[in-house]
Design an enzyme around this catalytic site. Sequence first.
Site, PDB file in Angstrom:
ATOM      1  NE  ARG A 139      -3.619   0.169   2.433  1.00  0.00           N
ATOM      2  CZ  ARG A 139      -4.106   0.554   3.622  1.00  0.00           C
ATOM      3  NH1 ARG A 139      -3.977  -0.237   4.681  1.00  0.00           N
ATOM      4  NH2 ARG A 139      -4.686   1.711   3.744  1.00  0.00           N
ATOM      5  CG  ASN A 156      -8.436   8.962   3.212  1.00  0.00           C
ATOM      6  OD1 ASN A 156      -9.211   8.060   3.533  1.00  0.00           O
ATOM      7  ND2 ASN A 156      -8.755   9.899   2.335  1.00  0.00           N
ATOM      8  CG  HIS A 205      -8.434   6.061  10.950  1.00  0.00           C
ATOM      9  ND1 HIS A 205      -9.386   5.582  10.082  1.00  0.00           N
ATOM     10  CD2 HIS A 205      -9.109   6.392  12.073  1.00  0.00           C
ATOM     11  CE1 HIS A 205     -10.579   5.611  10.666  1.00  0.00           C
ATOM     12  NE2 HIS A 205     -10.435   6.114  11.881  1.00  0.00           N
ATOM     13  N   GLY A 235     -16.429  11.030   0.556  1.00  0.00           N
ATOM     14  CA  GLY A 235     -15.742   9.780   0.231  1.00  0.00           C
ATOM     15  C   GLY A 235     -15.610   8.818   1.383  1.00  0.00           C
ATOM     16  CB  SER A 280     -18.663   3.484   3.685  1.00  0.00           C
ATOM     17  OG  SER A 280     -17.705   3.174   4.692  1.00  0.00           O
ATOM     18  N   PRO A 326     -20.594   9.080  -4.575  1.00  0.00           N
ATOM     19  CG  PRO A 326     -19.168   7.700  -5.801  1.00  0.00           C
ATOM     20  CD  PRO A 326     -19.201   8.648  -4.677  1.00  0.00           C
TER      21      PRO A 326
HETATM   22  N1  APR Z   1     -15.425  10.241  -4.708  1.00  0.00           N
HETATM   23  C1  APR Z   1     -16.128  10.247  -3.543  1.00  0.00           C
HETATM   24  N2  APR Z   1     -16.482   9.113  -2.883  1.00  0.00           N
HETATM   25  C2  APR Z   1     -16.119   7.934  -3.440  1.00  0.00           C
HETATM   26  C3  APR Z   1     -15.391   7.845  -4.654  1.00  0.00           C
HETATM   27  C4  APR Z   1     -15.039   9.072  -5.287  1.00  0.00           C
HETATM   28  N3  APR Z   1     -14.365   9.082  -6.442  1.00  0.00           N
HETATM   29  N4  APR Z   1     -15.186   6.531  -4.933  1.00  0.00           N
HETATM   30  C5  APR Z   1     -15.752   5.827  -3.930  1.00  0.00           C
HETATM   31  N5  APR Z   1     -16.329   6.667  -3.038  1.00  0.00           N
HETATM   32  C6  APR Z   1     -17.032   6.348  -1.797  1.00  0.00           C
HETATM   33  C7  APR Z   1     -17.673   4.981  -1.756  1.00  0.00           C
HETATM   34  O1  APR Z   1     -18.992   5.059  -2.278  1.00  0.00           O
HETATM   35  C8  APR Z   1     -17.692   4.710  -0.246  1.00  0.00           C
HETATM   36  O2  APR Z   1     -18.884   5.236   0.336  1.00  0.00           O
HETATM   37  O3  APR Z   1     -16.048   6.339  -0.774  1.00  0.00           O
HETATM   38  C9  APR Z   1     -16.498   5.488   0.274  1.00  0.00           C
HETATM   39  C10 APR Z   1     -15.337   4.611   0.681  1.00  0.00           C
HETATM   40  O4  APR Z   1     -15.765   3.889   1.798  1.00  0.00           O
HETATM   41  P1  APR Z   1     -14.754   2.867   2.506  1.00  0.00           P
HETATM   42  O5  APR Z   1     -14.066   2.056   1.481  1.00  0.00           O
HETATM   43  O6  APR Z   1     -15.551   2.207   3.590  1.00  0.00           O
HETATM   44  O7  APR Z   1     -13.642   3.796   3.143  1.00  0.00           O
HETATM   45  P2  APR Z   1     -13.746   4.685   4.440  1.00  0.00           P
HETATM   46  O8  APR Z   1     -15.133   5.200   4.643  1.00  0.00           O
HETATM   47  O9  APR Z   1     -12.642   5.664   4.383  1.00  0.00           O
HETATM   48  O10 APR Z   1     -13.416   3.637   5.622  1.00  0.00           O
HETATM   49  C11 APR Z   1     -13.326   4.199   6.915  1.00  0.00           C
HETATM   50  O11 APR Z   1     -12.609   2.153   7.811  1.00  0.00           O
HETATM   51  O12 APR Z   1     -11.534   0.532   6.776  1.00  0.00           O
HETATM   52  C12 APR Z   1     -11.422   1.396   7.842  1.00  0.00           C
HETATM   53  O13 APR Z   1      -9.688   2.613   8.887  1.00  0.00           O
HETATM   54  C13 APR Z   1     -10.263   2.303   7.645  1.00  0.00           C
HETATM   55  O14 APR Z   1     -10.185   4.691   7.446  1.00  0.00           O
HETATM   56  C14 APR Z   1     -10.908   3.529   7.047  1.00  0.00           C
HETATM   57  C15 APR Z   1     -12.272   3.509   7.688  1.00  0.00           C
END
Ligand code: APR
Length: 249
Positions: free
Chosen positions: A75, A107, A124, A192, A194, A219
């Site tokens: 990564r 991130n 994080h 961005g 979830s 999205p």
């Molecule tokens: N622009 C905006 N949002 C986007 C894009 C984009 N181009 N592409 C994907 N997404 C959205 C997805 O729809 C999803 O809702 O970004 C989100 C990513 O969600 P996750 O993969 O769950 O990532 P995240 O929310 O950062 O996870 C939170 O969980 O896994 C642990 O510690 C880790 O920091 C991470 C935390």
Amino acid sequence: MEMPATDVPESLVTALRNARNIAVLTGSGISAESGVPTFRDAQTGLWARYDPMELATPEAFERDPRLVWEWYAWRRELVEKAAPNPGHEALAELESRVPDFELLTQNVDGLHRRAGSRNVIELHGNIMRSKCSVEDVLVEPREDDTGVPPSCPGCGAFLRPDVVWFGEILPAGALEKAFDAARDCDVFFSIGTSGLVQPAASLAFEAMRQGAVVVEVNPDDTPLTRHAEYALRGSAGEVLPALVRVAYG
Ligand code: APR
């Protein structure tokens, strides 16, 4: 109010122009357009068979430190090759347009700072830093250490990435600063993410409770979507530059 990315509602533009304090929470989605895979998208290539939830844990590191270290090394390479995208850059521009601005990120890729954002709270941690897995102090391996993982030059224990794993507590002070930012802001962006991982996922609701305008950029749907005053459907790399352009010219 859900709307396609391009139409920025006049009321939101007004809220942005009047805002004295903007807080932003970002997740891996904002780095997707930089080529850094999100957490919940399928892993690519060599790592397709592994679930990040299984690797980003103290138990996984205890069980197989080599595997976990190699996953983070993979990564790190992705992150080193990645560059900030227009979404990161728009947030750096937004910071220069308001008196108070806090950027809270889940991130670990350091792309916000590389895009020029200054007031960044890494909830994080940061994948580019290593720390001793026993003494919990930041430390880099010796040049000649070829171990996988390398060892702490001080005590000999394995090094680990300076990131928060599932079940671990956030860096001291980071969470308090994040909740203070949510409580003090006029506008709160959730971009961005979830919104599945606590305590970060509560920040938008904390902001809503004190009357902030909450804007989601994603999205897809998330648990926040139906509560947000504005749910801008689209990618961060498209929506954010448009928002900053329309609001500040
Ligand atoms: N622009 C905006 N949002 C986007 C894009 C984009 N181009 N592409 C994907 N997404 C959205 C997805 O729809 C999803 O809702 O970004 C989100 C990513 O969600 P996750 O993969 O769950 O990532 P995240 O929310 O950062 O996870 C939170 O969980 O896994 C642990 O510690 C880790 O920091 C991470 C935390």
